[in-house]
Design an enzyme around this catalytic site. Structure first.
Site, PDB file in Angstrom:
ATOM      1  N   MET A   1       5.753 -43.400 -90.813  1.00 49.55           N
ATOM      2  CA  MET A   1       6.598 -42.957 -89.722  1.00 49.55           C
ATOM      3  C   MET A   1       5.865 -41.904 -88.922  1.00 49.55           C
ATOM      4  O   MET A   1       4.803 -41.426 -89.325  1.00 49.55           O
ATOM      5  CB  MET A   1       7.908 -42.388 -90.277  1.00 49.55           C
ATOM      6  N   CYS A   2       6.425 -41.483 -87.812  1.00 48.19           N
ATOM      7  CA  CYS A   2       5.779 -40.454 -87.006  1.00 48.19           C
ATOM      8  C   CYS A   2       6.797 -39.870 -86.034  1.00 48.19           C
ATOM      9  O   CYS A   2       7.964 -40.251 -86.021  1.00 48.19           O
ATOM     10  CB  CYS A   2       4.573 -41.023 -86.247  1.00 48.19           C
ATOM     11  N   ARG A   3       6.351 -38.951 -85.256  1.00 48.00           N
ATOM     12  CA  ARG A   3       7.097 -38.405 -84.131  1.00 48.00           C
ATOM     13  C   ARG A   3       6.192 -38.531 -82.910  1.00 48.00           C
ATOM     14  O   ARG A   3       4.976 -38.316 -83.004  1.00 48.00           O
ATOM     15  CB  ARG A   3       7.445 -36.938 -84.343  1.00 48.00           C
ATOM     16  N   VAL A  88       2.317 -37.339 -83.786  1.00 47.18           N
ATOM     17  CA  VAL A  88       1.890 -36.874 -85.103  1.00 47.18           C
ATOM     18  C   VAL A  88       2.280 -37.968 -86.090  1.00 47.18           C
ATOM     19  O   VAL A  88       3.357 -38.550 -86.002  1.00 47.18           O
ATOM     20  CB  VAL A  88       2.513 -35.516 -85.480  1.00 47.18           C
ATOM     21  N   ASN A 115       6.413 -45.611 -83.251  1.00 46.21           N
ATOM     22  CA  ASN A 115       7.114 -44.829 -84.255  1.00 46.21           C
ATOM     23  C   ASN A 115       7.949 -45.809 -85.065  1.00 46.21           C
ATOM     24  O   ASN A 115       8.941 -46.346 -84.569  1.00 46.21           O
ATOM     25  CB  ASN A 115       8.002 -43.783 -83.566  1.00 46.21           C
TER      26      ASN A 115
END
Length: 263
Positions: A1-3, A88, A115
Site C-alpha cells: 500500500m502507499c499514500r 510514499v 495506491n
C-alpha cells in the site's frame, strides 16, 4: 500500500505541499491517519515535478524511507513547481527492484502512481500482460503490480485515449482479472490530474482558479477537503473538479450523462 498526492496550480515550493503540512505526505510515511492496509510507508518514496518551459517532469526517487533522506528535505525547501506527483510506498510483496519500484512512474509528460494492490500477482494479470507489445513489457521499470498497471494505462494513452478513459478502462480490466484489487490510480501531465477511487480513500482540495490537490488523505484539517466516493473517476485542473461514477461509464466517457461538477 502507499499514500500519494498530486498538485496543479500556482507555483509553490515542493516542501510546502509535502513536508510543511501537519499531516503531509512526509508525515504519512510513518503516521498516516486513514491508511486501511499496512501501517508504515518505508519501502521507498518519490516525487516528480515540472519546471517552467519543460513539459517533461524531473523525478527524485529513493528505495528507503523519506525521513532518512536529508537531501530530500533540503531539495524540497528550494525547488518550486506548478505541478507535482509524489508517493510514499509500503510494498505489498518483497522485491529486489528498490528505487525502480517507487512511484511516480513516468513516460514523456506523464507521471503516474498506484495506491493499492492486485491479488494473485503476478499470475492474475498474466493474461493482460500478454496483451501488451513485447517492447512495453521489456521496458517496465519494475517487476511489480503497479508497474504493469501503469503499462496497461500507458498503452491506452499512446493509443489516443483521453486520460479519464485510459484510467477507467484499465481499472475495470484489472479488477475483472483480479477481483478484490484496490486500484486508486493517480495521473498528471502537469496541467491536469486524473484519478480513480477504487478500494481506498481519496480526497481533494480545490481553490477554483488557483489550484487543486488530490491525495490519499488530507494533509491538514482544512474543512474544504472533500472525500471522493469509492468507484469514482476524478478529473481536476486549477479551474474545477469533475467526478464521474465508474459504474456508469460507457465507451464514450465524454458523453456520459452522469458526469457532474463537484460541489
Amino acid at each position: 500500500m502507499c499514500r500519494h498526492l498530486a498538485y496543479v496550480g500556482d507555483e509553490e515550493p515542493i516542501g510546502r505541499l509535502l513536508v510543511e503540512p501537519p499531516h503531509g505526505l512526509y508525515r504519512q510515511s510513518w503516521a498516516p491517519r486513514q491508511q486501511r492496509y499496512g501501517t508504515v510507508n518505508a519501502d521507498g518514496f518519490g516525487v516528480g515535478w515540472y519546471a517552467a518551459g519543460d513539459p517533461v517532469p524531473a523525478r527524485y526517487r529513493r528505495a528507503g524511507p523519506v525521513w532518512a533522506d536529508l537531501s530530500f528535505t533540503d531539495l524540497a525547501r528550494v525547488v518550486r513547481t506548478t505541478a507535482l506527483l509524489a508517493a510514499v510506498r509500503d510494498a505489498t510483496l518483497a522485491g529486489a527492484d528498490a528505487e525502480a519500484a517507487a512511484a511516480p512512474f513516468a513516460a514523456g509528460r506523464w507521471l503516474f502512481s498506484h495506491n493499492g494492490a492486485v491479488p494473485g500477482w503476478p499470475g492474475s494479470l498474466a493474461g493482460l500482460a500478454r496483451s501488451l507489445p513485447a517492447q512495453d513489457l521489456l521496458s517496465l521499470e519494475a517487476r511489480n503490480d503497479s508497474a504493469l498497471v501503469w503499462a496497461l494505462a500507458l498503452a491506452r494513452l499512446r493509443g489516443g485515449d483521453e486520460p479519464g478513459q485510459a484510467l477507467a478502462d484499465t481499472v475495470v480490466e484489472v479488477a475483472s482479472a483480479a477481483p478484490g484489487a484496490r486500484l486508486n490510480l493517480l495521473l498528471t501531465d502537469g496541467g491536469t490530474i486524473t484519478a480513480t477511487a477504487w478500494g481506498d480513500t481519496l480526497w481533494y482540495l480545490a481553490e477554483p482558479g488557483r489550484s487543486a490537490v488530490v491525495a490519499s488523505e488530507p494533509y491538514d484539517d482544512d474543512p474544504r477537503w472533500l472525500q471522493v466516493p469509492d468507484r469514482t473517476l476524478l478529473a481536476a485542473s486549477r479551474q474545477d473538479v469533475l467526478l464521474t461514477p465508474l459504474k456508469d461509464l460507457t465507451e464514450d466517457l465524454a458523453s456520459a450523462p452522469s458526469e457532474e461538477p463537484s460541489r
